[in-house]
Enzyme design. Structure first.
Site, short mmCIF file in Angstrom:
data_model
loop_
_atom_site.label_atom_id
_atom_site.label_comp_id
_atom_site.label_asym_id
_atom_site.label_seq_id
_atom_site.Cartn_x
_atom_site.Cartn_y
_atom_site.Cartn_z
N GLY A 42 -8.23 11.19 2.88
CA GLY A 42 -8.26 10.18 1.87
C GLY A 42 -7.07 10.06 1.03
CB CYS A 43 -4.50 8.12 0.66
SG CYS A 43 -4.22 9.21 2.29
N GLY A 44 -4.75 7.60 -2.26
CA GLY A 44 -4.61 6.52 -3.38
C GLY A 44 -3.39 5.73 -2.90
NE ARG A 71 -9.23 5.91 -5.29
CZ ARG A 71 -9.59 5.92 -4.15
NH1 ARG A 71 -9.05 6.16 -2.78
NH2 ARG A 71 -10.78 5.42 -4.18
CG HIS A 212 0.28 7.25 0.29
ND1 HIS A 212 0.14 8.45 0.66
CD2 HIS A 212 -1.22 6.76 0.78
CE1 HIS A 212 -0.96 8.67 1.33
NE2 HIS A 212 -1.49 7.73 1.49
#
Lengths: 412, 502
Positions: A42-44, A71, A212
């Site tokens: 998962g990521c931001g 995140r 990111h």
């Protein structure tokens, strides 16, 4: 009872994203971690752009990204800046990670054979950081490819693509992390604030930033594997997991790309390059190839659009990104452009913000990222699978709430 | 010893219980003439094939088919199967015929593959709540879409058709099966909005109405092939080979060539219908190219033209050649696929498993940059929706199903099609037997079966976090191998169970 209170303390620590003890996980620079075949997690994501072409300092994007602390877990983060080198606009800016000097020499040999290095410099990094070792060298080359009689390399963009693919594939300890004009990528294996400090982003001013932060589940940290994933002036910040990866990889390989990063995000970058640069599709049409309409919804379209939607889906079924994602895509040519979109079921978050007064546009995983930068911005969400497109000098081209293909073509 | 024809022991025997009311229905139903009424009771003679017709039809449930225990002295090398074959050939001096797919229990690679499912990092999708699409395109593709600045197509897109599920009913010709059976299959295809194969026997005039849902076959005998037939149907398939008998032709004996067959195949009444082993105008790849071009020309480039090849050792190179020769779609038929009649030696011993064939063809076409030009169809021994789904993940766009559909209609896989006495009215031309097949009922049962499979496909796609079937095609990353032979997994490009992504 002691045990219980210790356990709860531990839990609170986790919730605050304070787990920083990844010392047992090895860290890798430019060379690929052994045995690694795919990265996920998962990521931001966060991005900002000045529609009027004004410059934004790098610490602003760092604040936006770092506020979304849940995140990320410190195993990768990165930034991309557009409009960075107005004095070198016509040269390709190639940025590399090098694990050692041999790999650097090998790359320079390779570059000199295929063109001219007009300038090279060390990318500034601080010595004061708690990012775990090793830290690869970060080097920047401004490069002009040789004009070649070989039809394969007649197009300088294609020459750069082949060069980058070959270097990343065959020179151990070297990795090209960005190769576009008027743009550069700053990324590494650390928390978003660590990476921002490491490169001292406040020293850079750019017209557009995308960024990111990563929350991989079980893979080692790898500097080159962090986002943004960039090729030519394309950059992609991707939050999601592509369930159709095996199919999408076939699409890019069939079109002559080598998958060197082993991430689903990598194929997204190459897919944009194929659809827009090579096949000449308008940006939003390419977006609807990657997040195609349901056949059911095509029935509601007019004849022209239905046929286009169907053919797009049939022809590019291997480019269809299935599974949850939200992405930020950046481009510097012909003008600096930001595209933000989510998958066609909208399984990952994406929010857009706009301030008419100062012409700023924002896109992020969470609203907090926009609010910390601009409390007065007007925010909205895009429709599933529907891209928001904004361009320096032109403003917002699509809000992501319009009907598919609206404004994509000249009126007949 | 009175005869030079010795006994080959029976394998099956109907046993009639005391519930029997001697209504004699079973005697009428048995087309193999096994049962007789004698001394006030029903008795079984020799020759039972275990077609189960009498069992299904007995109003008293008084009949049970039992396997006759092996009575020859046990032997590990010369099994009873081998000794029966030797006895039969010593009796007849001929090639042993059989039908349906091979009955030798070869290891099925499908059974060694496991599917993936979504957990945590991506959400699973409930197909009853969310859209999961199974619409499938069959036809040619250009590999890219070129648009004018007005958004119209600068290059004409490929031609093909859309189906509601990634399934095609396999080819069975009128002649191999009865009129009613073919009608039932065609009706089912129309209701499901998929394609059904016509087989190589041409198209009966009554069936013209089904043409938009038919995949016609141009086989080596060219039976029934004419411009009208080609223009009516949805797609055209040049049949080079069949999985159950690669390298073999076809032979419909003259006694089966009735008025109906003679008219449809356009051959004289009562003559043998012989399909040559090769196409006598295709002795090499450039000849195939010419035939593809001719057929495309004949239909004005409005219908896709494909090539069906049996899965043989060099299948990847052959498929690549066929695509380069202009095929819009490729159909692969695995060595366990069915047939109405074939020499047992070929059925049981020639070809390769369809699982391996599909994977290597998909890989090869991808490596050569051709995979996005064609549709890949594959069939031969698809027993369940699980097989169908694994076939798609291995690389097939469309999966051919036939034996399963015939089983839904009544077939019990007794492997006696070549005798022409099918008690279920499927593989026969005898009018009284044909009338046993009710096309409406047959179609309904096939529609039910494939609708159920399609629902199961959606369940699996949803569980994998995929909301449209095209994202599973050739997605071998979502398969894992658990079988005894990791080498085949390597060849197919599949990881072993326990190997993750990173």
């Amino acid at each position: 009872m002691v045990g219980k209170s210790e356990a709860s303390k531990h839990c609170i620590g986790e919730l605050c994203g304070e787990i920083t003890d990844f010392s047992r996980l090895p860290s890798y620079g430019a060379a690929r971690p052994p045995g690694l075949s795919s990265i996920m997690g998962g990521c931001g994501i966060a991005g900002c752009m000045d529609l009027n072409g004004g410059k934004i300092r790098g610490d602003k994007i760092a604040r936006m990204l770092s506020i979304m602390s849940e995140r990320e877990n410190g195993l990768g983060s990165g930034y991309v800046a557009y409009g960075l080198f107005p004095d070198h606009k016509d040269e390709y800016c190639l940025q590399f990670f090098f694990d050692n000097e041999e790999s650097m020499f090998a790359v320079e040999e390779c570059l000199k054979k295929r063109g001219e290095i007009t300038r090279d410099e060390c990318v500034y990094t601080t010595n004061h950081t708690d990012i775990p070792l090793p830290h690869p060298m970060v080097w920047r080359y401004f490069f002009v490819p040789k004009s070649s009689s070989n039809p394969k390399y007649k197009d300088p963009d294609q020459c750069i693509v082949d060069l980058v693919m070959n270097i990343n594939f065959s020179i151990h300890g070297a990795f090209c992390i960005s190769s576009g004009k008027d743009m550069a990528v700053f990324k590494g294996n650390g928390f978003s604030y660590q990476i921002a400090d490491y490169y001292d982003l406040s020293r850079y001013k750019a017209q557009m930033w995308c960024s990111h932060s990563r929350f991989p589940t079980n893979t080692p940290g790898w500097w080159a594997g962090a986002h943004p994933i960039s090729l030519l002036d394309w950059s992609v910040c991707h939050n999601g997991e592509i369930t159709s990866y095996g199919v999408n990889r076939k699409f890019v390989e069939m079109n002559g790309y080598k998958c060197t990063l082993l991430t689903d995000s990598e194929v997204i970058t190459y897919t944009w390059d194929i659809l827009v640069r090579k096949h000449g599709l308008p940006l939003q049409v390419a977006a609807f190839a990657m997040a195609p309409m349901y056949y059911r919804d095509m029935e509601l379209m007019n004849d022209h659009n239905r046929q286009l939607a169907q053919q797009l889906r049939i022809t590019y079924k291997e480019a269809f990104l299935n599974g949850p994602f939200s992405i930020l895509v950046g481009r510097s040519r012909p003008e600096i452009t930001m595209l933000a979109m989510a998958d066609r079921k909208k399984l990952r978050p994406l929010i857009i913000g706009h301030n008419e007064d100062d012409g700023m546009i924002y896109a992020a995983s969470e609203e907090c990222a926009i609010r910390i930068a601009d409390n007065d911005a007007y925010t909205w969400v895009t429709n599933p699978g529907n891209p928001m497109i904004a361009r320096v000098g032109e403003g917002i081209i699509r809000y992501g709430t319009e009907r598919p293909f609206e404004g994509a073509f000249n009126e007949q | 010893m009175n005869s030079d024809m010795w006994k080959v022991p029976d394998r099956f025997r109907p046993v009639i219980s005391s519930l029997c009311i001697t209504c004699k229905k079973c005697i009428k139903e048995c087309s193999y003439d096994v049962l007789e009424f004698n001394n006030g009771a029903i008795h079984a003679k020799h020759g039972c094939v275990a077609c189960q017709r009498c069992v299904e039809m007995c109003p008293q449930d008084a009949i049970e088919i039992q396997r006759v225990p092996e009575t020859m002295a046990p032997h590990g090398t010369y099994t009873e199967r081998h000794r029966r074959a030797i006895l039969s050939q010593a009796n007849s001096g001929g090639v042993l015929l059989s039908s349906c797919g091979t009955d030798i229990p070869y290891n099925s690679i499908f059974d060694d593959l496991l599917l993936d499912a979504a957990q945590v990092t991506n959400p699973a999708i409930d197909p009853l709540r969310e859209t999961v699409e199974t619409k499938t395109y069959l036809g040619s593709r250009n590999g890219s879409l070129r648009l004018s600045s007005e958004g119209s197509f600068a290059v004409k897109p490929g031609c093909g058709i859309m189906m509601d599920m990634p399934v095609m009913l396999g080819h069975v010709s009128l002649g191999a099966v009865s009129y009613n059976t073919q009608k039932a299959l065609f009706m089912a295809a129309r209701r499901l909005n998929i394609l059904a194969g016509t087989g190589e026997g041409g198209l009966h005039r009554d069936f013209r109405e089904f043409a938009p849902h038919l995949n016609s076959e141009v086989a080596s005998g060219r039976f029934g092939v004419n411009p009208d037939f080609l223009k009516d149907v949805a797609s055209i398939e040049i049949k080079i080979g069949q999985g159950a008998k690669p390298g073999h032709g076809g032979h419909l004996p003259g006694e089966k060539v009735s008025d109906l067959i003679s008219e449809t195949r356009m051959i004289p009444l009562g003559t043998d219908a012989l399909s040559p082993y090769p196409h006598h105008d295709i002795y090499s790849i450039e000849d195939l190219e010419q035939l593809i071009a001719t057929l495309k020309e004949a239909v004005n480039y409005e219908h896709p033209v494909g090539v069906k090849i049996a899965a043989v050792h060099n299948i990847a190179a052959i498929a690549s050649g066929a695509v380069r020769a202009g095929a819009d779609f490729i159909t692969l038929d695995g060595f366990r696929g069915g047939t109405g009649s074939t020499p047992r030696i070929i059925r049981d011993h020639a070809g390769i498993p369809i699982e391996a064939a599909v994977a290597v063809v998909d890989k090869r076409l991808t490596e050569e940059g051709l995979r996005n030009r064609v549709t890949l169809c594959a069939g031969g021994s698809i027993r369940s929706s699980a097989d169908m789904i694994k076939m798609i993940a291995l690389g097939a766009d469309v999966v051919g199903v036939c034996t399963a559909a015939l089983i839904a209609m009544g077939c019990r896989l007794c492997q006696s099609c070549h005798l022409g006495k099918c008690s279920w009215g499927i593989a026969t031309q005898k009018p009284d037997l044909v009338s046993r097949m009710d096309p409406e009922l047959g179609a309904t049962r096939v529609v039910r079966l494939l609708s159920a499979w399609n629902e199961e496909l959606k369940e699996i796609l949803g569980a994998m976090g995929i909301d449209s079937v095209e994202s599973l095609v050739g997605n071998r990353d979502r398969l894992r191998y658990i079988g005894p032979n990791p080498r085949i997994a390597d060849i197919m490009g599949i990881k072993h169970a326990g190997e993750g992504w990173g």
